[in-house]
Design a protein around this motif. Structure first.
Motif, PDB file in Angstrom:
ATOM      1  N   GLU A  93      -0.097  14.622  -5.271  1.00 29.93           N
ATOM      2  CA  GLU A  93      -0.689  14.682  -3.949  1.00 29.93           C
ATOM      3  C   GLU A  93       0.394  14.371  -2.909  1.00 29.93           C
ATOM      4  O   GLU A  93       1.522  14.030  -3.261  1.00 29.93           O
ATOM      5  CB  GLU A  93      -1.835  13.671  -3.836  1.00 29.93           C
ATOM      6  CG  GLU A  93      -2.966  13.935  -4.801  1.00 29.93           C
ATOM      7  CD  GLU A  93      -3.994  12.830  -4.893  1.00 29.93           C
ATOM      8  OE1 GLU A  93      -5.092  13.109  -5.399  1.00 29.93           O
ATOM      9  OE2 GLU A  93      -3.719  11.687  -4.465  1.00 29.93           O
ATOM     10  N   GLY A  94       0.031  14.481  -1.620  1.00 30.08           N
ATOM     11  CA  GLY A  94       0.972  14.151  -0.560  1.00 30.08           C
ATOM     12  C   GLY A  94       2.257  14.957  -0.712  1.00 30.08           C
ATOM     13  O   GLY A  94       2.232  16.154  -0.949  1.00 30.08           O
ATOM     14  N   GLU A  95       3.384  14.269  -0.572  1.00 28.35           N
ATOM     15  CA  GLU A  95       4.679  14.963  -0.643  1.00 28.35           C
ATOM     16  C   GLU A  95       4.964  15.545  -2.025  1.00 28.35           C
ATOM     17  O   GLU A  95       5.859  16.366  -2.182  1.00 28.35           O
ATOM     18  CB  GLU A  95       5.809  14.034  -0.238  1.00 28.35           C
ATOM     19  CG  GLU A  95       6.080  12.904  -1.217  1.00 28.35           C
ATOM     20  CD  GLU A  95       7.241  12.012  -0.797  1.00 28.35           C
ATOM     21  OE1 GLU A  95       8.397  12.384  -1.063  1.00 28.35           O
ATOM     22  OE2 GLU A  95       6.962  10.966  -0.202  1.00 28.35           O
ATOM     23  N   ASP A 129       0.477   9.276  -5.344  1.00 30.77           N
ATOM     24  CA  ASP A 129       0.782  10.652  -4.938  1.00 30.77           C
ATOM     25  C   ASP A 129       1.604  11.363  -6.010  1.00 30.77           C
ATOM     26  O   ASP A 129       1.346  12.527  -6.334  1.00 30.77           O
ATOM     27  CB  ASP A 129       1.543  10.674  -3.610  1.00 30.77           C
ATOM     28  CG  ASP A 129       0.648  10.483  -2.399  1.00 30.77           C
ATOM     29  OD1 ASP A 129      -0.583  10.369  -2.549  1.00 30.77           O
ATOM     30  OD2 ASP A 129       1.201  10.440  -1.276  1.00 30.77           O
ATOM     31  N   SER A 130       2.591  10.675  -6.567  1.00 28.85           N
ATOM     32  CA  SER A 130       3.414  11.268  -7.616  1.00 28.85           C
ATOM     33  C   SER A 130       2.593  11.538  -8.872  1.00 28.85           C
ATOM     34  O   SER A 130       2.658  12.623  -9.454  1.00 28.85           O
ATOM     35  CB  SER A 130       4.593  10.352  -7.934  1.00 28.85           C
ATOM     36  OG  SER A 130       5.361  10.872  -8.991  1.00 28.85           O
ATOM     37  N   ALA A 163       0.830  -1.207   0.000  1.00 29.10           N
ATOM     38  CA  ALA A 163       0.000   0.000   0.000  1.00 29.10           C
ATOM     39  C   ALA A 163       0.866   1.259   0.000  1.00 29.10           C
ATOM     40  O   ALA A 163       0.554   2.231  -0.705  1.00 29.10           O
ATOM     41  CB  ALA A 163      -0.949  -0.006   1.199  1.00 29.10           C
ATOM     42  N   GLU A 164       1.948   1.247   0.766  1.00 28.34           N
ATOM     43  CA  GLU A 164       2.835   2.410   0.813  1.00 28.34           C
ATOM     44  C   GLU A 164       3.497   2.661  -0.538  1.00 28.34           C
ATOM     45  O   GLU A 164       3.606   3.804  -0.993  1.00 28.34           O
ATOM     46  CB  GLU A 164       3.885   2.236   1.904  1.00 28.34           C
ATOM     47  CG  GLU A 164       4.845   3.405   2.020  1.00 28.34           C
ATOM     48  CD  GLU A 164       4.190   4.751   2.298  1.00 28.34           C
ATOM     49  OE1 GLU A 164       4.722   5.775   1.829  1.00 28.34           O
ATOM     50  OE2 GLU A 164       3.147   4.792   2.979  1.00 28.34           O
ATOM     51  N   LEU A 165       3.946   1.594  -1.179  1.00 34.25           N
ATOM     52  CA  LEU A 165       4.554   1.748  -2.506  1.00 34.25           C
ATOM     53  C   LEU A 165       3.541   2.288  -3.508  1.00 34.25           C
ATOM     54  O   LEU A 165       3.849   3.192  -4.313  1.00 34.25           O
ATOM     55  CB  LEU A 165       5.125   0.416  -2.985  1.00 34.25           C
ATOM     56  CG  LEU A 165       6.347  -0.089  -2.217  1.00 34.25           C
ATOM     57  CD1 LEU A 165       6.650  -1.541  -2.588  1.00 34.25           C
ATOM     58  CD2 LEU A 165       7.543   0.797  -2.477  1.00 34.25           C
TER      59      LEU A 165
END
Length: 73
Positions: A68-70, A63-64, A55-57
């Motif tokens: 989104e996110g970072e 996000d990229s 899920a993190e990957l």
């Protein structure tokens, strides 16, 4: 006057990479549909950790891709 850029090589590489992504997604979906081959009666915390890693990957990818996110502007 600027000459038009020949983008045949980068386009070929882009299409090849996209095909790699499409293949990976096609492989992941049925595995997910089968609960990553883990029977509900046999789920362990290790299985939870493995899915958390997956899920993190995938979150890094989405996000990229969606900025989104970072990766947010």
């Amino acid at each position: 006057m600027r000459r038009p850029t020949n983008n045949a090589k980068p386009l070929d590489a882009f299409i090849q990479r996209k095909a790699e992504i499409d293949t990976a997604l096609a492989r992941i979906k049925p595995l997910s549909d089968e609960h990553f081959n883990v029977h509900p009666d046999e789920v362990t915390w290790g299985d939870v950790g493995t899915l958390a890693d997956y899920a993190e990957l995938l979150k890094r990818i989405t996000d990229s891709a969606f900025r989104e996110g970072e990766f947010a502007d």
